[in-house]
Design an enzyme around this catalytic site. Structure first.
Site, PDB file in Angstrom:
ATOM      1  N   GLN A   1       0.478  -1.331  -0.005  1.00 35.08           N
ATOM      2  CA  GLN A   1      -0.163  -0.058  -0.497  1.00 35.08           C
ATOM      3  C   GLN A   1       0.813   1.445   0.474  1.00 35.08           C
ATOM      4  O   GLN A   1       2.235   1.339   0.326  1.00 35.08           O
ATOM      5  CB  GLN A   1      -1.162  -0.051   1.429  1.00 35.08           C
ATOM      6  CG  GLN A   1      -0.098   0.042   3.135  1.00 35.08           C
ATOM      7  CD  GLN A   1      -1.177  -0.991   3.657  1.00 35.08           C
ATOM      8  OE1 GLN A   1      -2.589  -0.909   3.551  1.00 35.08           O
ATOM      9  NE2 GLN A   1       0.104  -1.205   4.176  1.00 35.08           N
TER      10      GLN A   1
ATOM     11  N   HIS B   1      -7.566   3.919  20.371  1.00 36.87           N
ATOM     12  CA  HIS B   1      -7.255   2.814  21.193  1.00 36.87           C
ATOM     13  C   HIS B   1      -8.140   2.059  22.290  1.00 36.87           C
ATOM     14  O   HIS B   1      -7.605   1.303  22.663  1.00 36.87           O
ATOM     15  CB  HIS B   1      -5.988   3.046  21.068  1.00 36.87           C
ATOM     16  CG  HIS B   1      -5.476   3.502  19.050  1.00 36.87           C
ATOM     17  ND1 HIS B   1      -5.068   4.488  18.768  1.00 36.87           N
ATOM     18  CD2 HIS B   1      -4.818   2.127  18.665  1.00 36.87           C
ATOM     19  CE1 HIS B   1      -4.194   4.193  17.971  1.00 36.87           C
ATOM     20  NE2 HIS B   1      -4.449   2.750  17.951  1.00 36.87           N
TER      21      HIS B   1
ATOM     22  N   ASP C   1       0.542   0.999  13.885  1.00 40.76           N
ATOM     23  CA  ASP C   1       0.768   2.199  14.634  1.00 40.76           C
ATOM     24  C   ASP C   1       1.239   1.675  15.909  1.00 40.76           C
ATOM     25  O   ASP C   1       2.298   2.529  16.580  1.00 40.76           O
ATOM     26  CB  ASP C   1       0.094   2.910  14.248  1.00 40.76           C
ATOM     27  CG  ASP C   1      -1.661   2.734  15.107  1.00 40.76           C
ATOM     28  OD1 ASP C   1      -1.520   2.201  15.878  1.00 40.76           O
ATOM     29  OD2 ASP C   1      -1.771   2.143  13.808  1.00 40.76           O
TER      30      ASP C   1
ATOM     31  N   ASP D   1       0.166 -12.538   6.707  1.00 39.92           N
ATOM     32  CA  ASP D   1      -0.898 -12.563   6.702  1.00 39.92           C
ATOM     33  C   ASP D   1      -2.111 -12.583   7.236  1.00 39.92           C
ATOM     34  O   ASP D   1      -1.785 -13.932   8.286  1.00 39.92           O
ATOM     35  CB  ASP D   1      -1.245 -13.716   5.480  1.00 39.92           C
ATOM     36  CG  ASP D   1      -2.515 -12.869   5.059  1.00 39.92           C
ATOM     37  OD1 ASP D   1      -3.506 -13.725   5.445  1.00 39.92           O
ATOM     38  OD2 ASP D   1      -3.026 -12.175   3.646  1.00 39.92           O
ATOM     39  N   GLY D   2      -2.503 -11.534   8.375  1.00 39.82           N
ATOM     40  CA  GLY D   2      -3.765 -12.429   9.625  1.00 39.82           C
ATOM     41  C   GLY D   2      -4.099 -13.508   9.318  1.00 39.82           C
ATOM     42  O   GLY D   2      -4.084 -14.489  10.258  1.00 39.82           O
TER      43      GLY D   2
ATOM     44  N   ASP E   1      -7.525  -4.801  14.310  1.00 31.78           N
ATOM     45  CA  ASP E   1      -7.502  -3.683  14.250  1.00 31.78           C
ATOM     46  C   ASP E   1      -6.572  -2.981  12.234  1.00 31.78           C
ATOM     47  O   ASP E   1      -5.669  -2.718  12.252  1.00 31.78           O
ATOM     48  CB  ASP E   1      -6.411  -2.374  15.206  1.00 31.78           C
ATOM     49  CG  ASP E   1      -6.309  -1.466  14.593  1.00 31.78           C
ATOM     50  OD1 ASP E   1      -7.089  -0.554  13.875  1.00 31.78           O
ATOM     51  OD2 ASP E   1      -5.385  -0.573  14.962  1.00 31.78           O
ATOM     52  N   SER E   2      -7.707  -3.043  11.455  1.00 29.71           N
ATOM     53  CA  SER E   2      -7.987  -3.807  10.183  1.00 29.71           C
ATOM     54  C   SER E   2      -7.963  -2.439  10.053  1.00 29.71           C
ATOM     55  O   SER E   2      -8.729  -1.181  10.329  1.00 29.71           O
ATOM     56  CB  SER E   2      -9.050  -4.729   9.931  1.00 29.71           C
ATOM     57  OG  SER E   2     -10.255  -3.837  10.034  1.00 29.71           O
TER      58      SER E   2
ATOM     59  N   ASP F   1     -10.122  -0.587   5.927  1.00 28.05           N
ATOM     60  CA  ASP F   1     -11.762  -0.482   5.366  1.00 28.05           C
ATOM     61  C   ASP F   1     -11.761  -1.774   4.750  1.00 28.05           C
ATOM     62  O   ASP F   1      -9.982  -1.829   4.080  1.00 28.05           O
ATOM     63  CB  ASP F   1     -11.885   0.274   5.030  1.00 28.05           C
ATOM     64  CG  ASP F   1     -11.893   1.917   5.579  1.00 28.05           C
ATOM     65  OD1 ASP F   1     -12.384   1.592   6.818  1.00 28.05           O
ATOM     66  OD2 ASP F   1     -12.052   2.712   4.831  1.00 28.05           O
TER      67      ASP F   1
ATOM     68  N   PRO G   1      -5.456  -4.077   1.477  1.00 23.33           N
ATOM     69  CA  PRO G   1      -4.693  -5.546   2.281  1.00 23.33           C
ATOM     70  C   PRO G   1      -5.873  -5.909   3.429  1.00 23.33           C
ATOM     71  O   PRO G   1      -5.758  -7.153   4.175  1.00 23.33           O
ATOM     72  CB  PRO G   1      -3.666  -5.061   2.791  1.00 23.33           C
ATOM     73  CG  PRO G   1      -3.120  -4.264   2.175  1.00 23.33           C
ATOM     74  CD  PRO G   1      -4.144  -3.161   1.477  1.00 23.33           C
TER      75      PRO G   1
HETATM   76  N1  AG3 Z   1      -7.718   1.325  11.270  1.00 26.39           N
HETATM   77  C1  AG3 Z   1      -8.801   1.327  10.647  1.00 26.39           C
HETATM   78  C2  AG3 Z   1     -10.396   1.987  10.907  1.00 26.39           C
HETATM   79  C3  AG3 Z   1     -10.455   3.225   9.754  1.00 26.39           C
HETATM   80  C4  AG3 Z   1     -10.761   4.050   9.113  1.00 26.39           C
HETATM   81  N2  AG3 Z   1     -11.245   4.351   7.828  1.00 26.39           N
HETATM   82  C5  AG3 Z   1     -11.527   5.254   7.375  1.00 26.39           C
HETATM   83  N3  AG3 Z   1     -10.637   6.167   7.377  1.00 26.39           N
HETATM   84  N4  AG3 Z   1     -12.346   5.874   6.222  1.00 26.39           N
HETATM   85  C6  AG3 Z   1      -6.541   2.679  12.293  1.00 26.39           C
HETATM   86  C7  AG3 Z   1      -6.006   1.376  12.560  1.00 26.39           C
HETATM   87  C8  AG3 Z   1      -5.397   2.220  14.126  1.00 26.39           C
HETATM   88  N5  AG3 Z   1      -4.797   1.693  14.705  1.00 26.39           N
END
Ligand code: AG3
Length: 283
Positions: A32, A63, A87, A138-139, A156-157, A159, A163
């Site tokens: 990505q 979080h 992150d 890969d999860g 914590d994916s 959208d 991936p």
């Molecule tokens: N996880 C992504 C949440 C989805 C956000 N979607 C969007 N902005 N369209 C974020 C990772 C944080 N640890």
């Protein structure tokens, strides 16, 4: 140059923009496009394929809400699997619990962790905790090989495109069920009910998860930098109920200081607006 803005399109007719002070990083990894920007209002923020992941200003909400509700239902959680979350925000919150013995974190893109260590040090600050094992894999493949092992899985994916897509499939959730022990809890970021595409993903995820787990609930938080500012999480388990089984007093005695989460809010977070209830029951 004096008017440089980042925008995320929420629909073809709606976009959310933040005025930038500068761009700190851009690269195309194997998976990505990874960017880090700086801004006056939200501080630094990370985007993947142009989609907002977190900002320094409001990441505490996401979080805390993806981590503490499950920990307050079962403060004896010892063994945790985290999927995505490159992150480091989820790992930062989890490592505050002394009772947790081990955290496996499975992130597909090694570069996200490296970039966050460099540019987002407020979240990527606990990867060196001795209880944390990082797996750049890969999860889905990782959970396929696991049985009856974890007390908690946090997904914590991104959208469900790119991936992150496999992390919304029935096969993935089924393997999470198998990887959890009898007291196990699955928490996932559950998209949002407001804009059409996010709502579809929300309904899809809920349908898959509630078909597998005897207990399946959705809870909410206010996240200013995600589409509509209103975001959802899933709480699914083999037996524990998110509100009736809340270990409120025990969680309070841990003395963790939080900026968004608290025990009263926990109970309210599971009380959803009528239109959201209807969309979830519709499925
Ligand atoms: N996880 C992504 C949440 C989805 C956000 N979607 C969007 N902005 N369209 C974020 C990772 C944080 N640890």
């Amino acid at each position: 140059m004096d008017d440089l803005w980042y925008s995320e399109y929420y629909t073809p007719d709606v976009r959310f923009s933040i005025k930038l002070t500068r761009q700190l990083h851009y690269e195309k990894s194997d998976y990505q496009a990874i960017s880090v920007f700086d801004s006056a209002e939200f501080g630094r923020f990370l985007t993947l394929d142009g989609i907002m992941m977190l900002t320094e200003r409001d990441e505490f909400i996401y979080h805390e809400m993806i981590t503490h509700p499950a920990m307050a239902v079962n403060p004896h959680i010892k063994n945790v699997l985290v999927i995505g979350a490159g992150d480091g925000g989820v790992v930062r919150e989890l490592t505050r619990y002394k009772s947790i013995e081990h955290i496996d974190m499975v992130e597909i893109d090694e570069r996200v962790v490296a970039v966050c260590k460099e540019y987002m040090p407020k979240t990527a600050c606990k990867f060196d905790d001795p209880r944390v094992s990082l797996h750049f894999r890969d999860g889905l493949k990782f959970v396929r090989c696991t049985q009856n092992k974890y007390d908690l899985i946090i997904v914590d994916s991104t959208d469900p495109s790119g991936p992150g897509e496999v992390l919304f499939t029935k096969e993935f959730y089924g393997n999470c069920y198998k990887a959890l022990n009898d007291n196990g809890i699955l928490i996932n970021q559950h998209e949002s009910s407001f804009y059409k595409e996010d709502a579809k993903a929300m309904q899809y995820a809920h349908k898959r998860i509630s078909g597998l787990f005897p207990q399946s609930f959705v809870y909410q938080a206010h996240i200013p930098t995600y589409p509509s500012g209103y975001w959802l999480f899933g709480f699914a388990s083999k037996k524990l109920h998110p509100v009736n089984d809340l270990s409120a007093e025990e969680w309070k005695t841990l003395g963790l200081s939080t900026h968004y989460y608290n025990i009263n809010l926990h109970k309210g977070a599971f009380a959803l607006p009528t239109y959201v209830e209807e969309m979830l029951n519709d499925e």
